[in-house]
Design a protein around this motif. Structure first.
Motif, mmCIF file in Angstrom:
data_model
loop_
_atom_site.group_PDB
_atom_site.id
_atom_site.type_symbol
_atom_site.label_atom_id
_atom_site.label_comp_id
_atom_site.label_asym_id
_atom_site.label_seq_id
_atom_site.Cartn_x
_atom_site.Cartn_y
_atom_site.Cartn_z
ATOM 1 N N MET A 1 0.950 -1.028 0.090
ATOM 2 C CA MET A 1 0.066 -0.041 0.033
ATOM 3 C C MET A 1 0.865 1.395 0.035
ATOM 4 O O MET A 1 0.537 2.341 -0.565
ATOM 5 N N SER A 2 2.002 1.238 0.840
ATOM 6 C CA SER A 2 2.955 2.324 0.850
ATOM 7 C C SER A 2 3.655 2.682 -0.601
ATOM 8 O O SER A 2 3.487 3.761 -0.842
ATOM 9 N N GLU A 3 3.874 1.570 -1.300
ATOM 10 C CA GLU A 3 4.583 1.861 -2.785
ATOM 11 C C GLU A 3 3.368 2.406 -3.632
ATOM 12 O O GLU A 3 3.781 3.410 -4.363
ATOM 13 N N ALA A 4 2.005 1.864 -3.350
ATOM 14 C CA ALA A 4 0.878 2.416 -4.368
ATOM 15 C C ALA A 4 0.755 4.044 -3.701
ATOM 16 O O ALA A 4 0.733 4.656 -4.914
ATOM 17 N N ASN A 5 0.498 4.081 -2.609
ATOM 18 C CA ASN A 5 0.551 5.878 -1.972
ATOM 19 C C ASN A 5 1.659 6.540 -2.785
ATOM 20 O O ASN A 5 1.592 7.781 -3.094
ATOM 21 N N ASP A 6 2.995 6.039 -2.796
ATOM 22 C CA ASP A 6 4.154 6.899 -2.985
ATOM 23 C C ASP A 6 4.004 7.052 -4.664
ATOM 24 O O ASP A 6 4.349 8.212 -4.984
ATOM 25 N N SER A 7 3.633 6.215 -5.020
ATOM 26 C CA SER A 7 3.666 6.291 -6.708
ATOM 27 C C SER A 7 2.623 7.338 -7.062
ATOM 28 O O SER A 7 2.629 8.222 -7.747
ATOM 29 N N TYR A 8 1.258 7.267 -6.391
ATOM 30 C CA TYR A 8 0.448 8.103 -6.483
ATOM 31 C C TYR A 8 0.697 9.295 -6.164
ATOM 32 O O TYR A 8 0.329 10.269 -7.081
ATOM 33 N N LYS A 9 1.325 9.887 -5.084
ATOM 34 C CA LYS A 9 1.692 11.035 -4.603
ATOM 35 C C LYS A 9 2.612 11.774 -5.796
ATOM 36 O O LYS A 9 2.583 12.922 -5.888
ATOM 37 N N ARG A 10 3.640 11.027 -5.997
ATOM 38 C CA ARG A 10 4.403 11.511 -7.338
ATOM 39 C C ARG A 10 3.786 11.853 -8.620
ATOM 40 O O ARG A 10 3.897 12.820 -9.091
ATOM 41 N N ALA A 11 2.819 11.100 -9.007
ATOM 42 C CA ALA A 11 2.194 11.404 -10.066
ATOM 43 C C ALA A 11 1.176 12.372 -10.204
ATOM 44 O O ALA A 11 1.097 13.211 -10.778
ATOM 45 N N LYS A 12 0.825 12.421 -9.050
ATOM 46 C CA LYS A 12 -0.415 13.521 -8.401
ATOM 47 C C LYS A 12 0.280 15.091 -8.512
ATOM 48 O O LYS A 12 -0.056 16.007 -8.910
ATOM 49 N N ALA A 13 1.710 14.904 -7.893
ATOM 50 C CA ALA A 13 2.691 16.135 -7.834
ATOM 51 C C ALA A 13 2.874 16.716 -9.182
ATOM 52 O O ALA A 13 2.638 17.850 -9.452
ATOM 53 N N ALA A 14 3.096 15.779 -10.166
ATOM 54 C CA ALA A 14 3.659 16.117 -11.472
ATOM 55 C C ALA A 14 2.337 16.853 -12.243
ATOM 56 O O ALA A 14 2.258 17.591 -12.869
ATOM 57 N N LEU A 15 1.076 16.022 -11.970
ATOM 58 C CA LEU A 15 -0.035 16.530 -12.504
ATOM 59 C C LEU A 15 -0.341 18.058 -12.034
ATOM 60 O O LEU A 15 -0.890 18.956 -12.950
ATOM 61 N N ASP A 16 -0.267 18.249 -10.747
ATOM 62 C CA ASP A 16 -0.507 19.394 -10.006
ATOM 63 C C ASP A 16 0.319 20.553 -10.703
ATOM 64 O O ASP A 16 0.083 21.890 -10.886
ATOM 65 N N ALA A 17 1.594 20.207 -11.138
ATOM 66 C CA ALA A 17 2.702 21.147 -11.401
ATOM 67 C C ALA A 17 2.595 21.411 -12.966
ATOM 68 O O ALA A 17 3.305 22.188 -13.568
ATOM 69 N N GLY A 18 1.582 20.834 -13.700
ATOM 70 C CA GLY A 18 1.547 20.702 -15.095
ATOM 71 C C GLY A 18 2.316 20.060 -15.947
ATOM 72 O O GLY A 18 2.218 19.984 -17.252
ATOM 73 N N GLU A 19 2.858 19.029 -15.270
ATOM 74 C CA GLU A 19 3.699 18.089 -16.358
ATOM 75 C C GLU A 19 2.974 16.793 -16.625
ATOM 76 O O GLU A 19 3.035 15.839 -15.955
ATOM 77 N N ASN A 20 2.171 17.000 -17.659
ATOM 78 C CA ASN A 20 1.158 16.156 -17.849
ATOM 79 C C ASN A 20 1.507 14.790 -18.482
ATOM 80 O O ASN A 20 1.342 13.614 -17.948
ATOM 81 N N PHE A 21 2.558 14.691 -19.109
ATOM 82 C CA PHE A 21 3.212 13.593 -19.672
ATOM 83 C C PHE A 21 3.938 12.730 -18.730
ATOM 84 O O PHE A 21 4.089 11.519 -18.485
ATOM 85 N N LEU A 22 4.624 13.640 -17.847
ATOM 86 C CA LEU A 22 5.401 12.909 -16.815
ATOM 87 C C LEU A 22 4.371 12.245 -15.834
ATOM 88 O O LEU A 22 4.693 11.144 -15.297
ATOM 89 N N ALA A 23 3.268 12.948 -15.373
ATOM 90 C CA ALA A 23 2.215 12.472 -14.619
ATOM 91 C C ALA A 23 1.708 10.993 -14.941
ATOM 92 O O ALA A 23 1.480 10.081 -14.487
ATOM 93 N N TYR A 24 1.481 11.143 -16.412
ATOM 94 C CA TYR A 24 0.850 9.696 -17.030
ATOM 95 C C TYR A 24 2.013 8.704 -16.919
ATOM 96 O O TYR A 24 1.772 7.617 -16.452
ATOM 97 N N ASP A 25 3.326 8.856 -17.236
ATOM 98 C CA ASP A 25 4.226 7.973 -16.950
ATOM 99 C C ASP A 25 4.483 7.347 -15.543
ATOM 100 O O ASP A 25 4.727 6.328 -15.273
ATOM 101 N N LEU A 26 4.559 8.291 -14.585
ATOM 102 C CA LEU A 26 4.540 8.144 -13.233
ATOM 103 C C LEU A 26 3.441 7.170 -12.753
ATOM 104 O O LEU A 26 3.396 6.376 -11.927
ATOM 105 N N ALA A 27 2.285 7.353 -13.422
ATOM 106 C CA ALA A 27 0.914 6.883 -12.952
ATOM 107 C C ALA A 27 1.070 5.417 -13.249
ATOM 108 O O ALA A 27 0.388 4.505 -12.615
ATOM 109 N N GLU A 28 2.093 5.110 -14.350
ATOM 110 C CA GLU A 28 2.091 3.584 -14.729
ATOM 111 C C GLU A 28 2.665 2.711 -13.684
ATOM 112 O O GLU A 28 2.515 1.424 -13.621
ATOM 113 N N HIS A 29 3.624 3.321 -13.047
ATOM 114 C CA HIS A 29 4.128 2.722 -11.563
ATOM 115 C C HIS A 29 3.142 2.516 -10.450
ATOM 116 O O HIS A 29 3.329 1.814 -9.626
ATOM 117 N N ILE A 30 1.870 2.819 -10.413
ATOM 118 C CA ILE A 30 0.868 2.713 -9.359
ATOM 119 C C ILE A 30 0.383 1.299 -9.748
ATOM 120 O O ILE A 30 -0.278 1.104 -10.626
#
Length: 405
Positions: A1-30
């Motif tokens: 669960m912690s791995e999922a939460n960590d991956s989600y937080k990083r992908a969400k942070a990228a989305l909040d910052a406007g890094e859409n492609f990075l957010a998509y790629d990071l979400a692959e690791h959820i």
């Protein structure tokens, strides 16, 4: 669960910052083992695709979510995609229907949950569908009272209050609320999240007309900048262009330009001289930098950093270690006879990245250059970068290094 939460937080942070492609790629690791994790993953990827304009692929992924859902996040995405289809539609009737679909989806969630976010989205979509009195009545009787009763103020609430006042025609109050939301978004670096608010504001002001333009004009939005500048003169340069003695003057003027235009996101390369000075000053001002070397980093350092007088290599590596400095991959992996073409491509690539960020985030774009004002006539130089910007009518600030006579 912690791995999922960590991956989600990083992908969400990228989305909040406007890094859409990075957010998509990071979400692959959820991880997708649990239904909740799979939904989180799809939610980020769908929103990243929608924000970057990949509407068809976003719709394909949305079909993987439950068709019937009481989840406000899923219903929010459904409304978002309907709104995107309305914007993309060239058929007036189709546009009207998509806005109505978006409005009804949000209204249904609002009726179940009384959430002001869904309420204002329903009202705005009704307004854009031409049902203006229904939109204003929804705001006046339900959405605005909810917002005014909310004790916890944040960016989203301020933005919603601004949208309420915009629909009701109180443009002064709307400007005040939107400005407060923008200030919070900039301070927290939530450019990507706030871009949704700015997009909605743009749609509504276009629909209302000139009387509402003052709301947009009152916003003091930060800028995205693309940078190009001369390298520091090597000892064997016959005619001075950017002597080491001019470094303090150029640094001061770069810092002044960053402050004057509130530049928060910058795109540049990493040669000794103008590039590194821009990176250092932008980071010192609290901004974020996207660095694109023309060649792999170590090759670029050998060619354009370590062979130049001064402590430039150490300074570059220190800057690149900053979490707000993002090194992007080059598009060429070796030097050779066609280096001018590579540098020209890098200029164009940087400009394309900056234009995309400006459009996605709905932030103004500027060019900033350290240039002696002399045209070399060669592709890939600072003068050719400035020419590219001017051809696209991008505002440009030129800093001319002082050369002793």
């Amino acid at each position: 669960m912690s791995e999922a939460n960590d991956s989600y937080k990083r992908a969400k942070a990228a989305l909040d910052a406007g890094e859409n492609f990075l957010a998509y790629d990071l979400a692959e690791h959820i991880p997708s083992e649990a239904d909740g994790d799979a939904t989180k993953k799809l939610h980020i990827q769908i929103l990243a695709l929608a924000r970057s304009g990949s509407l068809r692929r976003a719709q394909e992924l949305f079909r993987l979510l439950p068709a019937e859902s009481d989840d406000p996040e899923i219903e929010g995405l459904r409304s978002r995609l309907s709104k995107d289809m309305a914007i993309a539609s060239r058929d007036p009737e189709g546009r009207h229907q998509h806005f109505l679909d978006a409005a009804r989806t949000s209204e249904a969630v609002f009726n179940r949950r009384s959430s002001w976010y869904n309420g204002i989205n329903a009202a705005s979509c009704f307004f854009l569908a031409g049902e203006r009195e229904k939109a204003r009545d929804l705001v006046r009787t339900k959405v605005l009272p909810l917002c005014l009763a909310e004790p916890n103020k944040d960016m989203w609430l301020d933005a919603t209050l601004g949208e309420c006042q915009l629909l009701l025609g109180d443009y002064e109050a709307a400007a005040t609320a939107y400005s407060s939301a923008a200030k919070t978004a900039v301070a927290s670096g939530q450019y990507g999240s706030f871009s949704s608010t700015l997009r909605q504001l743009s749609l509504l002001t276009d629909a209302i007309g000139d009387s509402a333009k003052a709301v947009w004009n009152a916003l003091k939005l930060p800028a995205v900048a693309v940078f190009s500048g001369h390298i520091i003169d090597r000892p064997d340069r016959p005619t001075p262009r950017f002597p080491i003695s001019a470094e303090p003057q150029v640094r001061r003027e770069i810092a002044a330009a960053i402050r004057a235009h509130d530049i928060r996101i910058g795109y540049c390369s990493c040669a000794a001289g103008g590039d590194i000075l821009f990176i250092e000053e932008l980071l010192a001002a609290g901004g974020e930098c996207r660095v694109v070397p023309p060649f792999p980093l170590e090759t670029t350092i050998r060619n354009s950093v370590s062979d130049v007088p001064g402590d430039w290599e150490r300074r570059l590596r220190t800057a690149l270690a900053n979490p707000k400095c993002h090194l992007l991959d080059p598009e060429c992996d070796e030097t050779g006879e066609g280096d001018d073409i590579v540098y020209d491509f890098t200029n164009r690539y940087l400009l394309g990245l900056a234009i995309r960020a400006s459009r996605n985030l709905h932030l103004p774009l500027r060019g900033l250059s350290v240039w002696n004002g002399i045209d070399s006539g060669l592709p890939g130089g600072t003068d050719s970068a400035v020419r590219l910007w001017r051809e696209r009518q991008i505002p440009v600030d030129i800093i001319k290094p002082e050369v002793a006579q």
